[in-house]
Design a protein around this motif. Structure first.
Motif: not given
Length: 808
Positions: A78-79, A160-162, A186-188, A202-203
């Motif tokens: 993620l980072k 979730q879209q991100l 992944t969203a969590i 980010a999105y």
């Protein structure tokens, strides 16, 4: 198998192991449950079974989620994505040549985005964004209920879209429970790692729009010609509305749909308190106003060099586990920006002039016969280019039409071949395009440092946008007499001295199977004894063939491989000595660089080193030990002989047209029917070579003069070297061992009269598998080559009376 399939297989295996190990425990549980149910009323049994089934289903779901967790992106992933930077290709002097962007993108802080965008996004895509922790279970339940009623709705949150935008390969796009669960996990993880502000940022920076625009900043510039910070409410609603389907709601191609979708977004903003009723009614009546403008690719337009480097880098990154779009690598290439510009100008200027020569010479039945390109450039506007060529080559034009993709499609579609040919020949646009492509002169140019093997300039065609076919590393053409130094190098290595003499006469070489090879020269033969040195200086086919016979084909081929021809296949036939086996320009220039480097071969270097985003070197390609290909003594002798080519042989135009007075040595090359023109020039600091010809070698330069490498390709190299020397990019005073700077010469466009007949070999590029006798034509006649059975050969004619002019 793609990444998504690999992940799914791994999930199935883990689940199988998990549930398989629980099989025995399940059997024991069934026995206990059976005991509990015995003696109870049926309604109690039904309730207990339903509760146990629900518990089992929930347990299975939780177990499956536990299996998925390690298979979804982790915190480090993620980072990495949120700090992603595209890798950059740099020139040797620090100029950006290109990037590996996922699209045109410019990251901005959330404070640099209009608040109207944030309000429109949250209102439309996820109005409970600040209340959930990555997954909105209330919304999911509502979406399921609506879907059951026939109104399909999505339940994905912005987070979730991100997750989908950030990890399209790991999560996938398929409509499946497996994908939704991976997206949910992944969203969590994202919510546990970043704040809501960082998630929105980010999105908005990663969401893809059309026209290669990625992120809200580039979308704002593309559709409204303004930064994201200045978007008004209507513009913000238009862009947010596109997120449901960028193609379907594209305001450029589907303005009515886009307008309707924009108003839906405005309605959502009113519903969630961002617009009053009156404001909504007023805004929804306004027209869709765009200021559309495609954004220029700021990464720099690709050329043949960057395209070659990109291909190599993709393979390297794959082998070394790097992501060129995310890891922010700095790729330091060897290309010298100033020399590259000099090469581009030389190719453009001189190839345009040579195109004018071809256009004018093939325009009429007569040939001007001038030795200055300026004459043809002045005549070019008053003629119809290649008119005479197409009028006298009807059969060739028919062949070109039959080879076209349009003809093949027509015949495959059921049209009669004769009808398809007639129809296409009657199509003016098709025919004009075909003729333009076939009659367009092409060129390739490359320069490299012989001391390091580093490529300094690379031009693969006259215009990369028009012709991506690379005439440096991709096109294999007959090299003609530029191959001869390899033959003479093999002779020197075998102990044959440069003063060894050979008879300048036409000789027959038995090839077996009743075939005889009879190489000749355009300038005829003198009958005199000619030294090996003079044979190379004046590019005598008759001498070269005898040298080849003395040395032997295996020795020549081995030396060619050692010196730099390592990719192209070399045919083991006698005519190889005259350059009949196709090779690339890069291989030939690399070979001459080996000579210039005193016999030390160095593999061409395109990338010097690669650094990570922190400046740490992760790969170094500059320090590669050279290989000894031929002795230093042989190299020095070859350089000295090839000096004669530019002072009194076929390469004199470098001096009298461009005034290049440094210590240089080189060789020209011309192939059968003027199909290929070559020239390679060596300087202690730089070796450069050029090829000139047509993509289809059935189309050639018309006159013998302009068909020679010493009159066409030499112009590109001479122009380049003049700029490089004048601008101080290479040392004017640098000398090869034993060299001295020649005196200055008077620069002139016209060729000195006494050098006009210093014609090089025109007939060296004969088919490699044929024994031939070459019929020497007049200057305006087509070249004929015929295979002659051994029994029909007559004795060679007596040599002409020697004349005191230079050997041809």
């Amino acid at each position: 198998m793609n990444q998504e399939e690999k992940t799914d297989n791994d999930i199935r295996q883990r689940a199988k192991n998990f549930f398989g190990g629980a099989g025995s425990r399940a059997q024991a549980g069934v026995k206990r449950a059976h005991g509990i149910l015995q003696g109870r009323p049926r309604w109690e049994q039904a309730v207990l079974i339903a509760l146990w089934a629900a518990a089992a289903l929930l347990t299975a779901l939780l177990a499956y989620l536990l299996v998925l967790i390690p298979l979804t992106p982790g915190v480090d992933d993620l980072k990495q994505v949120t700090t992603a930077r595209p890798s950059v290709i740099m020139s040797s002097d620090g100029r950006a040549l290109g990037t590996f962007e996922q699209g045109l993108q410019e990251r901005v802080k959330l404070s640099q985005v209009s608040p109207h965008v944030v309000a429109a996004l949250i209102s439309t895509e996820d109005h409970r964004f600040y209340d959930h922790h990555g997954v909105d279970f209330t919304r999911i339940a509502g979406a399921l209920l609506a879907s059951l009623k026939g109104d399909a709705q999505g339940g994905s949150t912005i987070t979730q879209q991100l997750a989908r935008n950030m990890f399209p390969e790991e999560i996938g796009r398929a409509r499946s429970v497996n994908r939704k669960l991976k997206e949910l996990i992944t969203a969590i993880k994202i919510e546990n790692t970043y704040s809501k502000t960082e998630i929105l940022e980010a999105y908005l920076n990663t969401v893809p729009f059309l026209y290669n625009a990625r992120g809200i900043e580039m979308a704002a510039r593309t559709y409204f010609d303004k930064p994201a910070a200045k978007l008004d409410v209507l513009e913000a609603a238009t862009l947010v509305g596109m997120l449901k389907g960028t193609y379907y709601y594209n305001p450029v191609t589907n303005p009515e749909r886009s307008l309707g979708r924009r108003n839906v977004v405005l309605g959502q903003m009113r519903k969630h308190g961002h617009l009053t009723d009156a404001r909504f009614k007023s805004l929804s009546k306004r027209p869709l106003k765009l200021r559309f403008e495609r954004q220029l690719d700021r990464s720099g337009r690709d050329n043949h060099f960057t395209a070659y480097v990109r291909k190599w880098l993709l393979e390297w990154a794959n082998e070394n586990d790097y992501d060129l779009e995310l890891d922010g690598l700095v790729v330091e290439t060897t290309l010298d920006a100033a020399l590259q510009q000099a090469a581009l100008r030389a190719v453009e200027r001189q190839a345009n002039a040579l195109q004018a020569v071809a256009d004018v010479e093939w325009a009429n039945s007569w040939v001007p016969g001038a030795s200055s390109t300026a004459t043809y450039t002045a005549m070019r506007p008053s003629v119809k280019p290649f008119d005479y060529y197409w009028r006298t080559h009807g059969g060739q034009l028919d062949a070109f039409v039959r080879e076209s993709s349009e003809y093949r499609r027509a015949v495959e579609g059921g049209e009669a071949p004769a009808a398809a040919l007639k129809r296409l020949k009657g199509d003016r646009d098709f025919l004009r395009t075909l003729k333009d492509a076939k009659s367009r002169l092409e060129a390739g140019f490359v320069a490299m440092d012989p001391a390091t093997g580093e490529v300094k300039a690379w031009v693969g065609s006259r215009d990369f946008a028009r012709d991506q076919y690379d005439h440096v590393a991709q096109a294999a053409r007959q090299p003609g007499s530029t191959f001869k130094p390899i033959v003479y190098g093999a002779a020197l290595e075998s102990g044959i001295p440069p003063e060894q003499t050979y008879a300048d006469t036409v000789m027959d070489f038995d090839m077996g199977n009743g075939k005889v090879w009879r190489p000749t020269d355009m300038s005829g033969t003198s009958g005199r004894q000619v030294t090996l040195r003079e044979g190379l200086v004046h590019s005598k086919n008759t001498i070269t063939a005898q040298v080849m016979q003395d040395v032997g084909l295996p020795s020549v081929i081995k030396l060619a491989r050692n010196m730099g021809i390592r990719q192209s296949k070399l045919a083991s036939v006698p005519s190889l000595a005259l350059g009949t086996s196709p090779v690339t320009l890069l291989e030939m220039v690399n070979t001459y660089a080996t000579i210039a480097a005193q016999g030390q071969y160095r593999k061409p270097v395109f990338v010097r080193r690669i650094l990570d985003r922190d400046g740490k070197v992760v790969a170094d390609f500059a320090s590669v030990a050279p290989e000894r290909a031929l002795s230093q003594a042989t190299s020095e002798t070859l350089i000295d002989i090839l000096r004669g080519v530019v002072t009194r042989g076929t390469g004199t135009a470098v001096r009298y047209r461009f005034g290049v007075t440094g210590d240089v040595a080189g060789k020209t090359g011309t192939t059968q029917n003027n199909a290929d023109g070559w020239f390679i020039l060596m300087h202690p600091n730089l070796v450069a070579g050029a090829w000139v010809g047509f993509n289809d070698n059935r189309v050639t330069m018309r006159s013998n003069y302009w068909g020679q490498g010493g009159h066409n390709a030499i112009l590109l190299v001479g122009d380049f070297f003049k700029t490089a020397l004048d601008e101080g990019r290479i040392d004017k005073d640098a000398l090869f061992p034993g060299g001295r700077k020649p005196p200055p010469v008077r620069v002139r466009e016209e060729e000195p009269e006494e050098d006009y007949d210093e014609a090089e070999e025109l007939y060296e590029g004969v088919p490699a598998d044929e024994a031939v006798e070459v019929i020497v034509p007049q200057a305006d006649e087509a070249v004929e080559v015929e295979t002659v059975p051994e029994e029909e050969l007559s004795p060679p004619p007596p040599p002409p009376t020697p004349v005191p002019s230079p050997l041809f």
